[in-house]
Design a protein around this motif. Structure first.
Motif, PDB file in Angstrom:
ATOM      1  N   TRP A 139       0.720  -1.084   0.140  1.00 55.23           N
ATOM      2  CA  TRP A 139      -0.017   0.051  -0.009  1.00 55.23           C
ATOM      3  C   TRP A 139       0.778   1.144  -0.144  1.00 55.23           C
ATOM      4  N   TRP A 140       2.095   1.149  -0.596  1.00 57.81           N
ATOM      5  CA  TRP A 140       3.112   2.272  -0.452  1.00 57.81           C
ATOM      6  C   TRP A 140       2.593   3.410  -1.355  1.00 57.81           C
ATOM      7  N   ILE A 141       2.365   4.775  -1.104  1.00 56.46           N
ATOM      8  CA  ILE A 141       2.098   5.801  -1.980  1.00 56.46           C
ATOM      9  C   ILE A 141       3.424   6.491  -1.975  1.00 56.46           C
ATOM     10  N   PRO A 142       4.062   6.832  -3.039  1.00 53.00           N
ATOM     11  CA  PRO A 142       5.362   7.406  -3.078  1.00 53.00           C
ATOM     12  C   PRO A 142       5.342   9.021  -2.994  1.00 53.00           C
ATOM     13  N   GLU A 174      -4.407   7.379  -7.393  1.00 56.05           N
ATOM     14  CA  GLU A 174      -5.643   7.655  -7.115  1.00 56.05           C
ATOM     15  C   GLU A 174      -6.248   6.084  -6.896  1.00 56.05           C
ATOM     16  N   TYR A 175      -6.092   5.398  -8.087  1.00 58.63           N
ATOM     17  CA  TYR A 175      -6.685   4.015  -8.016  1.00 58.63           C
ATOM     18  C   TYR A 175      -6.054   3.067  -7.005  1.00 58.63           C
ATOM     19  N   GLN A 176      -4.862   3.165  -6.404  1.00 62.86           N
ATOM     20  CA  GLN A 176      -4.320   2.516  -5.584  1.00 62.86           C
ATOM     21  C   GLN A 176      -4.915   2.825  -4.317  1.00 62.86           C
ATOM     22  N   LYS A 177      -5.115   4.373  -4.045  1.00 62.65           N
ATOM     23  CA  LYS A 177      -5.865   4.702  -2.761  1.00 62.65           C
ATOM     24  C   LYS A 177      -7.262   4.380  -2.698  1.00 62.65           C
TER      25      LYS A 177
END
Length: 88
Positions: free
Chosen positions: A33-36, A68-71
């Motif tokens: 779930w890493w968001i850079p 945004e998709y990952q979030k």
């Protein structure tokens, strides 16, 4: 691991930085779930200093839809997890 992006200045190679504990490169491969952060990638292709920031901004903007998709998937995951706890 070098990645490629097609920009208005041509095809640019870039990568996640490999410094830090854990490094952004490690997190990109091992943290689901890493968001850079914008500061966590660097250009591999040598470019003129006057357009370097413009290219980085273009690559960053190109990645926003993926983030945004990952979030949204992460929020759904958390919601499902919370609902399964409440059912017990």
């Amino acid at each position: 691991m070098n990645l490629m992006c097609n920009t208005k200045h041509g095809v640019i190679q870039w990568r996640w930085k490999d410094s830090g504990q854990p490094s952004p490169e490690y997190k990109s491969l091992n943290h689901q779930w890493w968001i850079p952060k914008k500061s966590e990638f660097e250009l591999v292709t040598k470019v003129d200093a006057t357009i370097k920031q413009e290219i980085k901004d273009e690559i960053w903007e190109d990645m926003q839809s993926d983030f945004e998709y990952q979030k949204s998937i992460y929020k759904l995951h958390k919601l499902n997890k919370r609902e399964s706890k409440n059912e017990r």
